[in-house]
Motif scaffolding. Sequence first.
Motif, PDB file in Angstrom:
ATOM      1  N   LEU A  64     -10.972   5.521   7.864  1.00  0.00           N
ATOM      2  CA  LEU A  64     -11.673   6.204   8.711  1.00  0.00           C
ATOM      3  C   LEU A  64     -10.966   7.454   9.293  1.00  0.00           C
ATOM      4  O   LEU A  64     -11.746   8.340   9.819  1.00  0.00           O
ATOM      5  CB  LEU A  64     -11.814   5.361  10.090  1.00  0.00           C
ATOM      6  N   SER A  65      -9.660   7.485   9.459  1.00  0.00           N
ATOM      7  CA  SER A  65      -8.815   8.550   9.844  1.00  0.00           C
ATOM      8  C   SER A  65      -8.701   9.684   8.780  1.00  0.00           C
ATOM      9  O   SER A  65      -7.989  10.594   9.088  1.00  0.00           O
ATOM     10  CB  SER A  65      -7.644   8.161  10.289  1.00  0.00           C
ATOM     11  N   GLY A  66      -9.256   9.513   7.448  1.00  0.00           N
ATOM     12  CA  GLY A  66      -9.155  10.552   6.484  1.00  0.00           C
ATOM     13  C   GLY A  66      -7.821  10.538   5.944  1.00  0.00           C
ATOM     14  O   GLY A  66      -7.132  11.277   5.228  1.00  0.00           O
ATOM     15  N   LYS A  67      -6.924   9.169   6.011  1.00  0.00           N
ATOM     16  CA  LYS A  67      -5.663   8.949   5.403  1.00  0.00           C
ATOM     17  C   LYS A  67      -5.878   7.660   4.429  1.00  0.00           C
ATOM     18  O   LYS A  67      -5.154   6.588   4.996  1.00  0.00           O
ATOM     19  CB  LYS A  67      -4.712   8.863   6.502  1.00  0.00           C
ATOM     20  N   PRO A  68      -6.709   7.615   3.547  1.00  0.00           N
ATOM     21  CA  PRO A  68      -6.798   6.609   2.581  1.00  0.00           C
ATOM     22  C   PRO A  68      -5.433   5.995   2.006  1.00  0.00           C
ATOM     23  O   PRO A  68      -4.686   6.811   1.647  1.00  0.00           O
ATOM     24  CB  PRO A  68      -7.845   6.967   1.827  1.00  0.00           C
ATOM     25  N   LEU A  69      -5.424   4.761   1.712  1.00  0.00           N
ATOM     26  CA  LEU A  69      -4.389   3.950   0.958  1.00  0.00           C
ATOM     27  C   LEU A  69      -4.806   3.519  -0.351  1.00  0.00           C
ATOM     28  O   LEU A  69      -6.075   3.393  -0.716  1.00  0.00           O
ATOM     29  CB  LEU A  69      -3.883   2.972   1.743  1.00  0.00           C
ATOM     30  N   LYS A  70      -3.636   3.468  -1.002  1.00  0.00           N
ATOM     31  CA  LYS A  70      -3.890   2.854  -2.299  1.00  0.00           C
ATOM     32  C   LYS A  70      -3.344   1.456  -2.289  1.00  0.00           C
ATOM     33  O   LYS A  70      -2.351   1.406  -1.960  1.00  0.00           O
ATOM     34  CB  LYS A  70      -3.437   3.565  -3.767  1.00  0.00           C
ATOM     35  N   ASN A  71      -4.096   0.300  -2.874  1.00  0.00           N
ATOM     36  CA  ASN A  71      -3.607  -1.002  -2.602  1.00  0.00           C
ATOM     37  C   ASN A  71      -3.114  -1.862  -3.606  1.00  0.00           C
ATOM     38  O   ASN A  71      -3.652  -1.641  -4.484  1.00  0.00           O
ATOM     39  CB  ASN A  71      -4.489  -1.776  -1.570  1.00  0.00           C
ATOM     40  N   ALA A  98       0.741  -1.243  -0.072  1.00  0.00           N
ATOM     41  CA  ALA A  98       0.243   0.002  -0.034  1.00  0.00           C
ATOM     42  C   ALA A  98       0.852   1.304   0.061  1.00  0.00           C
ATOM     43  O   ALA A  98       1.938   1.528   0.528  1.00  0.00           O
ATOM     44  CB  ALA A  98      -1.058   0.031   1.189  1.00  0.00           C
ATOM     45  N   VAL A  99       0.205   2.252  -0.562  1.00  0.00           N
ATOM     46  CA  VAL A  99       0.993   3.596  -0.787  1.00  0.00           C
ATOM     47  C   VAL A  99      -0.264   4.619  -0.360  1.00  0.00           C
ATOM     48  O   VAL A  99      -1.341   4.259  -0.363  1.00  0.00           O
ATOM     49  CB  VAL A  99       1.556   3.983  -2.013  1.00  0.00           C
ATOM     50  N   ALA A 101       2.853   6.341   9.210  1.00  0.00           N
ATOM     51  CA  ALA A 101       4.172   6.400   8.695  1.00  0.00           C
ATOM     52  C   ALA A 101       4.375   6.838   7.129  1.00  0.00           C
ATOM     53  O   ALA A 101       5.079   7.900   6.897  1.00  0.00           O
ATOM     54  CB  ALA A 101       5.066   5.013   8.687  1.00  0.00           C
ATOM     55  N   LEU A 102       3.367   6.518   6.391  1.00  0.00           N
ATOM     56  CA  LEU A 102       3.053   6.971   4.889  1.00  0.00           C
ATOM     57  C   LEU A 102       2.841   8.298   4.988  1.00  0.00           C
ATOM     58  O   LEU A 102       3.429   9.347   3.934  1.00  0.00           O
ATOM     59  CB  LEU A 102       2.237   6.155   4.270  1.00  0.00           C
ATOM     60  N   TYR A 103       1.874   8.901   5.794  1.00  0.00           N
ATOM     61  CA  TYR A 103       1.506  10.107   5.547  1.00  0.00           C
ATOM     62  C   TYR A 103       2.388  11.057   6.272  1.00  0.00           C
ATOM     63  O   TYR A 103       2.079  12.230   6.243  1.00  0.00           O
ATOM     64  CB  TYR A 103      -0.036  10.167   6.237  1.00  0.00           C
ATOM     65  N   ALA A 104       3.299  10.426   7.101  1.00  0.00           N
ATOM     66  CA  ALA A 104       4.346  11.336   7.821  1.00  0.00           C
ATOM     67  C   ALA A 104       5.509  11.558   6.900  1.00  0.00           C
ATOM     68  O   ALA A 104       6.291  12.309   7.464  1.00  0.00           O
ATOM     69  CB  ALA A 104       4.430  10.770   9.191  1.00  0.00           C
ATOM     70  N   GLY A 105       5.585  10.873   5.847  1.00  0.00           N
ATOM     71  CA  GLY A 105       6.754  11.068   4.956  1.00  0.00           C
ATOM     72  C   GLY A 105       7.812  10.393   5.344  1.00  0.00           C
ATOM     73  O   GLY A 105       8.940  10.342   4.792  1.00  0.00           O
ATOM     74  N   LYS A 106       7.621   9.151   6.281  1.00  0.00           N
ATOM     75  CA  LYS A 106       8.720   8.554   6.734  1.00  0.00           C
ATOM     76  C   LYS A 106       9.170   7.190   5.712  1.00  0.00           C
ATOM     77  O   LYS A 106      10.174   6.533   5.963  1.00  0.00           O
ATOM     78  CB  LYS A 106       8.509   7.761   8.105  1.00  0.00           C
ATOM     79  N   ALA A 107       8.196   6.941   5.135  1.00  0.00           N
ATOM     80  CA  ALA A 107       8.111   5.799   4.084  1.00  0.00           C
ATOM     81  C   ALA A 107       7.447   5.904   2.791  1.00  0.00           C
ATOM     82  O   ALA A 107       6.373   6.988   2.759  1.00  0.00           O
ATOM     83  CB  ALA A 107       7.957   4.416   4.701  1.00  0.00           C
ATOM     84  N   ASP A 108       7.426   5.344   1.818  1.00  0.00           N
ATOM     85  CA  ASP A 108       6.735   5.167   0.552  1.00  0.00           C
ATOM     86  C   ASP A 108       5.731   4.311   0.591  1.00  0.00           C
ATOM     87  O   ASP A 108       4.597   4.446  -0.003  1.00  0.00           O
ATOM     88  CB  ASP A 108       7.583   5.420  -0.678  1.00  0.00           C
ATOM     89  N   PHE A 109       6.059   3.276   1.077  1.00  0.00           N
ATOM     90  CA  PHE A 109       5.050   2.155   0.892  1.00  0.00           C
ATOM     91  C   PHE A 109       5.307   1.096   2.320  1.00  0.00           C
ATOM     92  O   PHE A 109       6.132   1.009   2.797  1.00  0.00           O
ATOM     93  CB  PHE A 109       5.395   1.306  -0.475  1.00  0.00           C
ATOM     94  N   ALA A 110       4.248   0.266   2.423  1.00  0.00           N
ATOM     95  CA  ALA A 110       3.949  -0.483   3.437  1.00  0.00           C
ATOM     96  C   ALA A 110       3.463  -1.882   3.031  1.00  0.00           C
ATOM     97  O   ALA A 110       2.674  -1.914   1.810  1.00  0.00           O
ATOM     98  CB  ALA A 110       3.570   0.115   4.645  1.00  0.00           C
ATOM     99  N   MET A 111       3.095  -2.655   3.947  1.00  0.00           N
ATOM    100  CA  MET A 111       2.180  -3.756   3.887  1.00  0.00           C
ATOM    101  C   MET A 111       1.251  -3.901   4.904  1.00  0.00           C
ATOM    102  O   MET A 111       1.455  -4.685   5.869  1.00  0.00           O
ATOM    103  CB  MET A 111       2.977  -5.188   3.787  1.00  0.00           C
TER     104      MET A 111
END
Length: 345
Positions: free
Chosen positions: A202-209, A124-125, A180-190
């Motif tokens: 729900l937190s207003g920080k949606p992801l693209k999977n 996800a990003v 972490a993604l929205y804080a700019g600490k990384a570009d992608f995660a799992m």
Amino acid sequence: MRRRTLLSATAAFSLLALTTACATGADSSAAAKDGTTTVTLALDWTPNTNHTGIYVALRKGWFEDAGIDLRIVPYGSTPPETLIANHKADFGISYQEGVTTARAAGQDITSVYAVTQKTNVTVAVRADRDDISSPKDLDGRTYAGFGAPYEKPLLRKVIQSAGGKGDFKQVTLNTSAYAALYAGKADFAMPMPTWEGLEAELSGKPLKNFQLSDYGFPAIYSTLIASSDRFLKKNPAVARTFLAAVDKGYRFAAAHPDQAADLLVAANKSVLTNTALVKKSERLLAKEYYKGADGTIGTQTAQRWQAFADFEYRAGLLSDADGKKPAKTPDASEFFTNAYLPDTK
């Protein structure tokens, strides 16, 4: 809801003394004064929607009706795989990588019930990353993970299958993936789409999977229930009775997700305070994860187990009982069994 990595054999055995008092042990499954049989189940994390069927069965009294006194061993520093393999717990919540690694190393553990039929993890990003439209765009970027050995070869395969080189940087998460993604600490995660993905939304920080199966990675059982061969052979009737109640709980959750979520929350009020998230998660699990493509619940296939064992072997992630790489891919048909499932036909 993240999955924990297995401890080294030395560290795991040194921790057993800390948990022995918490679990009655696989060989101690015996009739109590009231005629019930005590069965222990070790959790892999704090109670969450992966455990819904178990808590549904508890709240509905289905274990009690079956003559089982279920004792849940809380999440702790020793992985369920270690407790099971060393006969300190009768059953435990695990995942395919955990069982594969432990079993290849000669540990006494066998998967007996697949809680989820669909792989419950994605790449996800941030949803607003227009510069990342495919995993191939992750080359040279930063991945935030949990340090599990399989993460790097998994992601390399996914990126390469999408047309990239598979080269990326890696940092260890100390917060949620989406944070972490929205804080700019990384570009992608799992993250897990059935929890962190929904929490992000729900937190207003949606992801693209990006689904792993779309890029050559074999489908896996992300959440399962395991036991030991020793327990199963000594207590086959107890195992079948226990799994019948578990199966009834997960079938109820699949058919009535909102009611199941309420029962899960009622049993864990101090832990599950975000009812909206729990219900949203339960609905998604019921819609896409509990049932296989053929509508089955709980069952496992040798093909899926072997495909993942082959991947782990080729990536050099498996060790035998002596800590050496196995001479060949292990026969993964021995890593699971459907023999103790109830006949639901």
